[in-house]
Design a protein around this motif. Structure first.
Motif, PDB file in Angstrom:
ATOM      1  N   SER A 221      -7.182 -27.809 -15.970  1.00 47.99           N
ATOM      2  CA  SER A 221      -6.354 -27.094 -16.739  1.00 47.99           C
ATOM      3  C   SER A 221      -7.286 -26.080 -18.248  1.00 47.99           C
ATOM      4  CB  SER A 221      -6.440 -28.216 -17.843  1.00 47.99           C
ATOM      5  OG  SER A 221      -5.343 -27.485 -19.121  1.00 47.99           O
ATOM      6  N   ASP A 222      -6.653 -24.912 -18.451  1.00 51.70           N
ATOM      7  CA  ASP A 222      -7.700 -24.244 -19.151  1.00 51.70           C
ATOM      8  C   ASP A 222      -8.585 -24.464 -20.366  1.00 51.70           C
ATOM      9  OD1 ASP A 222      -5.954 -21.623 -18.712  1.00 51.70           O
ATOM     10  OD2 ASP A 222      -4.429 -22.318 -20.041  1.00 51.70           O
ATOM     11  N   GLY A 223      -9.340 -23.875 -20.704  1.00 53.00           N
ATOM     12  CA  GLY A 223     -10.583 -24.267 -21.448  1.00 53.00           C
ATOM     13  C   GLY A 223     -11.484 -24.337 -20.821  1.00 53.00           C
ATOM     14  N   GLY A 224     -11.893 -24.948 -19.026  1.00 49.52           N
ATOM     15  CA  GLY A 224     -12.390 -25.495 -18.599  1.00 49.52           C
ATOM     16  C   GLY A 224     -11.993 -27.320 -18.865  1.00 49.52           C
ATOM     17  N   LYS A 225     -11.101 -27.457 -18.615  1.00 45.40           N
ATOM     18  CA  LYS A 225     -11.175 -29.115 -18.731  1.00 45.40           C
ATOM     19  C   LYS A 225      -9.893 -30.179 -18.358  1.00 45.40           C
ATOM     20  CE  LYS A 225     -10.061 -28.443 -24.213  1.00 45.40           C
ATOM     21  NZ  LYS A 225      -9.173 -28.783 -24.907  1.00 45.40           N
TER      22      LYS A 225
ATOM     23  N   LEU B 257     -16.110 -29.786 -19.440  1.00 41.96           N
ATOM     24  CA  LEU B 257     -16.966 -29.465 -18.084  1.00 41.96           C
ATOM     25  C   LEU B 257     -17.922 -28.261 -18.566  1.00 41.96           C
ATOM     26  CD1 LEU B 257     -14.964 -29.674 -14.835  1.00 41.96           C
ATOM     27  CD2 LEU B 257     -15.969 -31.215 -15.980  1.00 41.96           C
ATOM     28  N   GLY B 258     -17.758 -28.094 -19.438  1.00 41.66           N
ATOM     29  CA  GLY B 258     -19.371 -26.874 -19.874  1.00 41.66           C
ATOM     30  C   GLY B 258     -18.677 -25.094 -19.331  1.00 41.66           C
TER      31      GLY B 258
ATOM     32  N   LEU C  53      -9.461 -23.436 -14.798  1.00 42.41           N
ATOM     33  CA  LEU C  53      -9.905 -24.284 -13.905  1.00 42.41           C
ATOM     34  C   LEU C  53      -8.918 -24.314 -13.029  1.00 42.41           C
ATOM     35  CD1 LEU C  53     -12.236 -27.112 -15.527  1.00 42.41           C
ATOM     36  CD2 LEU C  53     -12.681 -25.009 -14.328  1.00 42.41           C
ATOM     37  N   TYR C  54      -8.745 -23.683 -11.932  1.00 43.54           N
ATOM     38  CA  TYR C  54      -7.455 -23.263 -11.128  1.00 43.54           C
ATOM     39  C   TYR C  54      -7.291 -24.224  -9.947  1.00 43.54           C
ATOM     40  CZ  TYR C  54      -7.122 -19.025 -13.747  1.00 43.54           C
ATOM     41  OH  TYR C  54      -6.733 -18.005 -14.708  1.00 43.54           O
TER      42      TYR C  54
ATOM     43  N   PHE D  60     -17.693 -23.438 -10.270  1.00 39.80           N
ATOM     44  CA  PHE D  60     -17.699 -24.636  -8.987  1.00 39.80           C
ATOM     45  C   PHE D  60     -18.445 -25.751  -9.325  1.00 39.80           C
ATOM     46  CE2 PHE D  60     -19.329 -26.869  -5.112  1.00 39.80           C
ATOM     47  CZ  PHE D  60     -17.822 -26.971  -4.601  1.00 39.80           C
ATOM     48  N   HIS D  61     -17.721 -26.749  -9.345  1.00 40.95           N
ATOM     49  CA  HIS D  61     -18.281 -27.685  -9.854  1.00 40.95           C
ATOM     50  C   HIS D  61     -17.465 -29.674  -8.389  1.00 40.95           C
ATOM     51  CE1 HIS D  61     -21.013 -27.166 -12.484  1.00 40.95           C
ATOM     52  NE2 HIS D  61     -21.738 -27.619 -13.344  1.00 40.95           N
TER      53      HIS D  61
END
Length: 288
Positions: free
Chosen positions: A86-90, A106-107, A112-113, A132-133
């Motif tokens: 989702s948005d905001g690294g969630k 995720l910091g 996150l697409y 990338f993680h």
């Protein structure tokens, strides 16, 4: 798009199912994943959130208890265990079918697409500013992996035979053979007319196909050493948002949005030499 479409003819014609009633404005499906022929999920903007089907797409129900935000992609192992980015690294994760959700930050504040899982535990996520993680516990924690060598957005990650491919940068495609800890770069042939982002990638054997903005489609048949531009530029603002590759000389389906052109799905039956337009019509970007 606010619809889900299915094809029994390899993408040449489509049947359309309207999931949310009313006009399509403001209702966008962004991700789709099927566990099997019956169980599937779609993710979308704040009006869609995440929907589930258990009958192959004939009927859909919305998962409960989700925030009103964008859900760009979704993955599931069954009806209970579902992960979305989702948005905001969630990252949103449920183990009870949506009765409760674990929200991981995720910091990064970037969207996150795309998600790509190779099994129930090992998965990958990519997003804005080269993010990338990696997860090794099914999406609960994301602690390893290095960002790609780019400040541009990563739109799609694909994994084939322990090789990871990430698309998103101008005229570049990234590859890792060590689980995302380091990256090599493929330089795609820049279009002399309209260079653009490579939004998506698909890999079959030694054949790699990447596609993106302005209808640019790039193909390599030697694992990235050499590239051919298969551009399908139906308008100056064409976007290929998703691509499917069957084989080196077989079917390729590119989906997206071509302004002022009645069709957002093109396909080739011969590896990209000759292209045809599906009669499917959409005013929005499509994915396959």
């Amino acid at each position: 798009s606010s619809d889900v479409c299915s094809s029994d003819l390899g993408g040449e014609t489509f049947d359309t199912l309207r999931i949310l009633p009313g006009i399509s404005g403001g209702k966008n499906v962004r991700g789709i994943y099927f566990v099997n022929s019956n169980l599937g999920f779609i993710s979308g903007n704040s009006q869609y959130k995440i929907f589930k089907t258990t009958d192959g797409g004939n009927t859909w129900s919305q998962l409960p208890n989700l925030d009103a935000t964008n859900y760009y992609d979704v993955f599931a192992t069954d009806e209970l265990n579902i992960t979305a980015c989702s948005d905001g690294g969630k990252i949103y994760k449920t183990t009870d079918g949506g009765a409760s959700w674990n929200i991981g930050q995720l910091g990064t504040g970037q969207p996150l697409y795309d998600l790509e899982f190779v099994n129930d535990t090992l998965g990958y996520v990519c997003g804005g500013v080269g993010y990338f993680h990696v997860t090794t516990d099914g999406g609960f924690t994301w602690s390893s992996g290095a960002n790609t060598p780019s400040s541009y957005t990563n739109y799609q990650v694909r994994v084939v035979n322990n090789e990871i491919y990430v698309a998103g940068d101008y005229t570049k495609l990234f590859k890792s053979t060590d689980n995302g800890n380091s990256w090599s770069t493929f330089n795609l042939p820049a279009s002399t007319l309209y260079p653009g982002f490579s939004y998506c990638v698909n890999v079959v054997g030694s054949t790699i196909v990447a596609a993106g903005r302005y209808g640019n489609i790039y193909k390599s048949t030697d694992s990235g050493s050499n590239w051919t531009n298969l551009s399908q530029r139906y308008s100056d603002w064409g976007v290929s948002a998703s691509i499917y590759v069957e084989s080196t000389n077989g079917k390729i389906i590119a989906t997206g949005h071509w302004s002022d052109f009645p069709g957002s799905i093109v396909y080739s039956n011969d590896g990209g030499n000759i292209w045809q337009v599906s009669p499917f019509v959409s005013g929005q970007t499509t994915s396959v």
